[in-house]
Design an enzyme around this catalytic site. Sequence first.
Site, PDB file in Angstrom:
ATOM      1  N   TYR A 112      50.815  97.344  -0.599  1.00 19.78           N
ATOM      2  CA  TYR A 112      50.133  96.966   0.655  1.00 19.78           C
ATOM      3  C   TYR A 112      48.749  96.369   0.376  1.00 19.78           C
ATOM      4  CZ  TYR A 112      53.990  98.657   3.374  1.00 19.78           C
ATOM      5  OH  TYR A 112      55.242  98.782   3.913  1.00 19.78           O
TER       6      TYR A 112
ATOM      7  N   SER B 262      64.033  87.162  12.855  1.00 19.10           N
ATOM      8  CA  SER B 262      65.448  87.030  12.467  1.00 19.10           C
ATOM      9  C   SER B 262      66.368  87.805  13.397  1.00 19.10           C
ATOM     10  CB  SER B 262      65.636  87.541  11.035  1.00 19.10           C
ATOM     11  OG  SER B 262      65.291  88.930  10.996  1.00 19.10           O
TER      12      SER B 262
ATOM     13  N   HIS C 240      54.774  97.306  14.972  1.00 19.26           N
ATOM     14  CA  HIS C 240      54.973  97.819  13.609  1.00 19.26           C
ATOM     15  C   HIS C 240      53.652  98.164  12.945  1.00 19.26           C
ATOM     16  CE1 HIS C 240      59.172  95.757  13.351  1.00 19.26           C
ATOM     17  NE2 HIS C 240      59.179  96.832  14.100  1.00 19.26           N
TER      18      HIS C 240
ATOM     19  N   VAL D 238      52.151  92.699  11.044  1.00 18.89           N
ATOM     20  CA  VAL D 238      51.046  93.649  10.793  1.00 18.89           C
ATOM     21  C   VAL D 238      49.765  92.896  10.421  1.00 18.89           C
ATOM     22  CG1 VAL D 238      52.574  95.556  10.197  1.00 18.89           C
ATOM     23  CG2 VAL D 238      51.822  93.982   8.384  1.00 18.89           C
ATOM     24  N   ASP D 239      49.826  91.547  10.482  1.00 21.93           N
ATOM     25  CA  ASP D 239      48.608  90.789  10.196  1.00 21.93           C
ATOM     26  C   ASP D 239      47.774  90.667  11.477  1.00 21.93           C
ATOM     27  OD1 ASP D 239      50.886  88.111  10.304  1.00 21.93           O
ATOM     28  OD2 ASP D 239      49.225  88.259  11.735  1.00 21.93           O
TER      29      ASP D 239
ATOM     30  N   ASN E 122      62.591  79.080  16.539  1.00 22.26           N
ATOM     31  CA  ASN E 122      62.812  79.500  15.154  1.00 22.26           C
ATOM     32  C   ASN E 122      63.095  78.261  14.315  1.00 22.26           C
ATOM     33  OD1 ASN E 122      63.960  80.815  12.792  1.00 22.26           O
ATOM     34  ND2 ASN E 122      64.153  82.639  14.084  1.00 22.26           N
TER      35      ASN E 122
ATOM     36  N   CYS F 241      44.861 108.536   8.377  1.00 18.36           N
ATOM     37  CA  CYS F 241      44.773 109.757   7.579  1.00 18.36           C
ATOM     38  C   CYS F 241      45.975 110.651   7.882  1.00 18.36           C
ATOM     39  CB  CYS F 241      43.478 110.512   7.909  1.00 18.36           C
ATOM     40  SG  CYS F 241      43.344 112.107   7.072  1.00 18.36           S
TER      41      CYS F 241
HETATM   42  N1  APR Z   1      58.629  78.660  11.954  1.00 13.59           N
HETATM   43  C1  APR Z   1      59.489  79.369  12.744  1.00 13.59           C
HETATM   44  N2  APR Z   1      60.332  80.319  12.265  1.00 13.59           N
HETATM   45  C2  APR Z   1      60.299  80.549  10.935  1.00 13.59           C
HETATM   46  C3  APR Z   1      59.443  79.844  10.048  1.00 13.59           C
HETATM   47  C4  APR Z   1      58.591  78.870  10.614  1.00 13.59           C
HETATM   48  N3  APR Z   1      57.739  78.145   9.855  1.00 13.59           N
HETATM   49  N4  APR Z   1      59.674  80.304   8.783  1.00 13.59           N
HETATM   50  C5  APR Z   1      60.621  81.261   8.887  1.00 13.59           C
HETATM   51  N5  APR Z   1      61.009  81.397  10.169  1.00 13.59           N
HETATM   52  C6  APR Z   1      61.984  82.334  10.739  1.00 13.59           C
HETATM   53  C7  APR Z   1      63.193  82.585   9.857  1.00 13.59           C
HETATM   54  O1  APR Z   1      64.213  81.638  10.134  1.00 13.59           O
HETATM   55  C8  APR Z   1      63.610  83.992  10.323  1.00 13.59           C
HETATM   56  O2  APR Z   1      64.488  83.912  11.440  1.00 13.59           O
HETATM   57  O3  APR Z   1      61.338  83.569  10.865  1.00 13.59           O
HETATM   58  C9  APR Z   1      62.291  84.627  10.774  1.00 13.59           C
HETATM   59  C10 APR Z   1      61.760  85.655   9.798  1.00 13.59           C
HETATM   60  O4  APR Z   1      62.671  86.732   9.793  1.00 13.59           O
HETATM   61  P1  APR Z   1      62.291  88.040   8.945  1.00 13.59           P
HETATM   62  O5  APR Z   1      61.816  87.630   7.605  1.00 13.59           O
HETATM   63  O6  APR Z   1      63.454  88.988   9.056  1.00 13.59           O
HETATM   64  O7  APR Z   1      61.011  88.638   9.706  1.00 13.59           O
HETATM   65  P2  APR Z   1      61.011  89.514  11.026  1.00 13.59           P
HETATM   66  O8  APR Z   1      62.106  89.103  11.964  1.00 13.59           O
HETATM   67  O9  APR Z   1      59.630  89.486  11.555  1.00 13.59           O
HETATM   68  O10 APR Z   1      61.330  90.991  10.455  1.00 13.59           O
HETATM   69  C11 APR Z   1      61.270  92.044  11.385  1.00 13.59           C
HETATM   70  O11 APR Z   1      61.535  93.622   9.558  1.00 13.59           O
HETATM   71  O12 APR Z   1      61.065  94.447   7.460  1.00 13.59           O
HETATM   72  C12 APR Z   1      60.765  94.531   8.784  1.00 13.59           C
HETATM   73  O13 APR Z   1      58.685  95.344   9.453  1.00 13.59           O
HETATM   74  C13 APR Z   1      59.321  94.196   9.008  1.00 13.59           C
HETATM   75  O14 APR Z   1      58.347  93.385  11.061  1.00 13.59           O
HETATM   76  C14 APR Z   1      59.351  93.126  10.083  1.00 13.59           C
HETATM   77  C15 APR Z   1      60.743  93.270  10.676  1.00 13.59           C
END
Ligand code: APR
Length: 237
Positions: free
Chosen positions: A57, A182, A113, A97-98, A206, A121
């Site tokens: 982290y 996703s 999240h 989380v940003d 997306n 703590c």
């Molecule tokens: N513009 C738009 N969409 C994008 C871009 C972009 N430039 N780049 C990637 N993506 C899309 C991908 O196609 C995908 O559908 O963003 C999505 C990212 O999916 P994940 O990596 O699964 O992220 P997320 O959906 O936020 O994950 C949910 O999973 O691990 C946990 O806590 C973590 O909050 C996270 C949660």
Amino acid sequence: MTRHPETIFVLTGAGVSAESGLGTFRDRGGIWARFDPMKLATPEAYAADPDTVLDFYDHRRRGVIAAEPNAAHVALAQAEARLAGRGGRLFLCTQNVDDLHERAGSQAVTHMHGELLKARCCACGTVTPWRADLTRADACPACGAEGRMRPDVVWFGEMPMHLDAIEAALAEADLFVAVGTSGAVYPAAGYVRQARALGIPTCEINLEPCDNADAFDAARYGPASEALPRYLADLGL
Ligand code: APR
């Protein structure tokens, strides 16, 4: 004359911060393709090997601090202000989380999240803003306990945060928009079907169809920094 939606529920995921250089999780080469979440993002992993978890982290926290918001974050902040200006509300629920939504100017961000720039703590529960590396040598500023600080983020197997507020906002929304997620992780992935069941129009923004793309009424595909500002402009925001 299209009726302007008054309450827009926006769910963002890692894709909205991808163009700011922060990694996504499930894309090719994503964070979970390079690291094992079960060894880095669970309470058990933290208990078994806190130094490795804290170090993981630390690297992500440094990345957040070095990153800048992109046009998608800015467009959402502007939409929040414009919607408020006409008596509406943009409820921004993020899985991220940003702090890029905040740094782009969003005033109300619900981090379901948690937040990487906060530390919690485990002894007293106090949450403290935290931008430095976090190690077992750090003591809780509130109770003084050493070696009990963790990132204030939600790990696999833990309850997401602010679920009541999220459900309440979803129930009163006129429009549901998911950006850069996703649709792989619940409860966030289930919100679009909840919206549909309530008769709320839904749109996905997306790079490509997400896992639950079939649940959306509409979609705009492309990088969030281009597709989201265009979509919001079409809504008069
Ligand atoms: N513009 C738009 N969409 C994008 C871009 C972009 N430039 N780049 C990637 N993506 C899309 C991908 O196609 C995908 O559908 O963003 C999505 C990212 O999916 P994940 O990596 O699964 O992220 P997320 O959906 O936020 O994950 C949910 O999973 O691990 C946990 O806590 C973590 O909050 C996270 C949660």
